[in-house]
Motif scaffolding. Structure first.
Motif: not given
Length: 180
Positions: A148-169
Protein backbone atom coordinates in the motif's frame (compact mmCIF):
# COMPACT_ATOMS: atom_id res chain seq x y z
CA UNK A 1 12.37 27.66 -18.46
CA UNK A 2 14.48 24.50 -18.15
CA UNK A 3 15.60 23.01 -14.89
CA UNK A 4 18.78 21.10 -14.23
CA UNK A 5 18.49 17.32 -13.75
CA UNK A 6 19.61 17.77 -10.14
CA UNK A 7 16.93 20.38 -9.48
CA UNK A 8 14.28 18.17 -11.05
CA UNK A 9 15.47 15.18 -9.04
CA UNK A 10 15.53 17.18 -5.83
CA UNK A 11 12.04 18.47 -6.51
CA UNK A 12 10.76 14.97 -7.36
CA UNK A 13 12.41 13.49 -4.26
CA UNK A 14 11.10 16.29 -2.09
CA UNK A 15 7.62 15.90 -3.48
CA UNK A 16 7.83 12.10 -3.13
CA UNK A 17 8.43 12.29 0.55
CA UNK A 18 6.34 15.34 0.89
CA UNK A 19 3.66 13.32 -0.70
CA UNK A 20 4.50 10.57 1.65
CA UNK A 21 3.62 13.63 3.45
CA UNK A 22 0.93 14.06 0.85
CA UNK A 23 -0.34 10.97 2.03
CA UNK A 24 2.31 11.72 4.61
CA UNK A 25 3.89 14.87 2.16
CA UNK A 26 4.35 15.16 1.20
CA UNK A 27 5.82 16.22 2.17
CA UNK A 28 4.96 17.10 2.45
CA UNK A 29 5.86 19.63 3.44
CA UNK A 30 7.35 19.36 2.23
CA UNK A 31 5.35 19.89 -0.76
CA UNK A 32 4.37 23.31 -1.37
CA UNK A 33 3.27 24.38 -4.82
CA UNK A 34 4.58 27.53 -6.45
CA UNK A 35 2.29 30.57 -6.31
CA UNK A 36 1.53 32.95 -9.19
CA UNK A 37 1.68 36.66 -8.40
CA UNK A 38 -1.26 38.62 -9.72
CA UNK A 39 -0.64 40.11 -13.14
CA UNK A 40 2.67 38.31 -13.70
CA UNK A 41 3.36 35.35 -15.92
CA UNK A 42 6.38 33.95 -14.10
CA UNK A 43 5.79 31.74 -11.05
CA UNK A 44 7.44 32.77 -7.81
CA UNK A 45 9.55 29.71 -7.17
CA UNK A 46 9.58 28.60 -3.60
CA UNK A 47 6.53 30.61 -2.64
CA UNK A 48 3.99 28.75 -0.52
CA UNK A 49 0.57 27.74 -1.71
CA UNK A 50 -1.62 30.08 0.33
CA UNK A 51 -4.89 28.23 -0.30
CA UNK A 52 -4.60 26.02 2.80
CA UNK A 53 -2.84 26.15 6.11
CA UNK A 54 0.31 24.00 5.77
CA UNK A 55 -0.08 22.41 9.20
CA UNK A 56 -3.70 21.55 8.44
CA UNK A 57 -2.57 20.04 5.14
CA UNK A 58 0.20 17.94 6.72
CA UNK A 59 -2.16 16.75 9.47
CA UNK A 60 -4.67 15.67 6.81
CA UNK A 61 -1.89 13.87 4.97
CA UNK A 62 -0.79 12.15 8.16
CA UNK A 63 -4.35 11.03 8.88
CA UNK A 64 -4.84 9.82 5.31
CA UNK A 65 -1.64 7.79 5.29
CA UNK A 66 -2.41 6.32 8.71
CA UNK A 67 -5.70 5.06 7.30
CA UNK A 68 -4.19 3.92 4.00
CA UNK A 69 -1.49 1.92 5.75
CA UNK A 70 -3.86 0.63 8.44
CA UNK A 71 -1.33 1.30 11.18
CA UNK A 72 -1.66 -1.14 14.07
CA UNK A 73 -1.26 -0.41 17.76
CA UNK A 74 2.13 -2.16 17.70
CA UNK A 75 3.28 0.18 14.90
CA UNK A 76 2.16 3.38 16.64
CA UNK A 77 5.59 4.25 18.16
CA UNK A 78 7.22 4.27 14.71
CA UNK A 79 4.20 6.02 13.24
CA UNK A 80 4.25 8.76 15.88
CA UNK A 81 7.97 9.34 15.33
CA UNK A 82 7.34 9.75 11.60
CA UNK A 83 4.35 12.05 12.14
CA UNK A 84 6.43 14.22 14.51
CA UNK A 85 9.18 14.59 11.89
CA UNK A 86 6.60 15.43 9.23
CA UNK A 87 5.08 18.16 11.39
CA UNK A 88 8.49 19.58 12.30
CA UNK A 89 9.56 19.58 8.65
CA UNK A 90 6.34 21.29 7.60
CA UNK A 91 6.80 23.97 10.27
CA UNK A 92 10.42 24.54 9.22
CA UNK A 93 9.45 24.91 5.56
CA UNK A 94 6.57 27.22 6.35
CA UNK A 95 8.93 29.49 8.28
CA UNK A 96 11.25 29.69 5.25
CA UNK A 97 8.37 30.28 2.84
CA UNK A 98 6.97 33.05 5.02
CA UNK A 99 10.39 34.66 5.30
CA UNK A 100 10.81 34.54 1.52
CA UNK A 101 7.31 35.87 0.90
CA UNK A 102 7.77 38.77 3.32
CA UNK A 103 10.84 39.99 1.43
CA UNK A 104 10.14 38.75 -2.09
CA UNK A 105 9.12 42.13 -3.53
CA UNK A 106 12.31 43.75 -2.25
CA UNK A 107 14.73 40.98 -3.35
CA UNK A 108 17.03 41.41 -6.27
CA UNK A 109 17.75 38.38 -8.49
CA UNK A 110 20.77 37.24 -6.46
CA UNK A 111 18.91 37.52 -3.15
CA UNK A 112 16.00 35.59 -4.65
CA UNK A 113 18.31 32.79 -5.77
CA UNK A 114 19.95 32.66 -2.34
CA UNK A 115 16.55 32.52 -0.68
CA UNK A 116 15.50 29.67 -2.95
CA UNK A 117 18.82 27.94 -2.20
CA UNK A 118 18.00 28.04 1.55
CA UNK A 119 14.64 26.43 0.77
CA UNK A 120 16.28 23.71 -1.36
CA UNK A 121 18.85 23.04 1.37
CA UNK A 122 16.06 22.79 3.92
CA UNK A 123 14.28 20.24 1.70
CA UNK A 124 17.43 18.11 1.70
CA UNK A 125 17.84 18.49 5.46
CA UNK A 126 14.19 17.56 5.98
CA UNK A 127 14.65 14.46 3.82
CA UNK A 128 17.62 13.44 5.97
CA UNK A 129 15.27 13.52 8.98
CA UNK A 130 12.27 11.98 7.21
CA UNK A 131 13.91 9.00 5.54
CA UNK A 132 15.15 7.31 8.77
CA UNK A 133 11.78 7.86 10.43
CA UNK A 134 9.94 6.41 7.44
CA UNK A 135 12.43 3.54 7.17
CA UNK A 136 11.79 2.61 10.81
CA UNK A 137 8.08 2.47 10.10
CA UNK A 138 8.47 0.65 6.78
CA UNK A 139 10.54 -2.06 8.48
CA UNK A 140 7.65 -2.95 10.81
CA UNK A 141 4.92 -2.85 8.14
CA UNK A 142 3.34 -6.08 6.94
CA UNK A 143 3.85 -7.06 3.29
CA UNK A 144 0.32 -5.79 2.54
CA UNK A 145 1.03 -2.44 4.23
CA UNK A 146 4.32 -2.10 2.33
CA UNK A 147 2.48 -2.76 -0.90
CA UNK A 148 0.00 0.00 0.00
CA UNK A 149 2.87 2.40 0.82
CA UNK A 150 4.64 1.57 -2.44
CA UNK A 151 1.43 2.05 -4.45
CA UNK A 152 0.76 5.34 -2.72
CA UNK A 153 4.20 6.65 -3.69
CA UNK A 154 3.77 5.49 -7.30
CA UNK A 155 0.36 7.15 -7.53
CA UNK A 156 1.62 10.42 -6.08
CA UNK A 157 4.62 10.40 -8.43
CA UNK A 158 2.31 9.89 -11.43
CA UNK A 159 0.16 12.82 -10.24
CA UNK A 160 3.25 15.05 -9.88
CA UNK A 161 4.50 14.17 -13.34
CA UNK A 162 1.10 14.86 -14.88
CA UNK A 163 0.84 18.18 -13.02
CA UNK A 164 4.34 19.24 -14.09
CA UNK A 165 3.67 18.31 -17.72
CA UNK A 166 0.18 19.81 -17.77
CA UNK A 167 -1.40 16.45 -18.55
CA UNK A 168 -4.44 14.67 -17.23
CA UNK A 169 -4.23 13.45 -13.65
CA UNK A 170 -4.13 9.66 -13.32
CA UNK A 171 -6.88 7.86 -11.47
CA UNK A 172 -6.06 6.25 -8.14
CA UNK A 173 -5.45 2.52 -8.65
CA UNK A 174 -8.46 0.41 -7.77
CA UNK A 175 -6.43 -1.67 -5.34
CA UNK A 176 -5.40 1.48 -3.46
CA UNK A 177 -6.60 1.22 0.13
CA UNK A 178 -9.26 3.64 1.34
CA UNK A 179 -10.36 4.75 -2.09
CA UNK A 180 -13.94 5.96 -1.94
Amino acid sequence: MTRSPLALRLRALTFSLATLAAPLAAAPAFAQQMGMPEGQGMPQQGMPNTKRDPMERVNQQITQLHQTLKITAAQEPQWEALARVMRENAADMETLFKERASHFDQMNAVESLKSYERIAEAHVSNMHRLIPAFTSLYEVLSPEQRKAADASFRYQEARRKARMQGGQMPQMPMNQPNQN
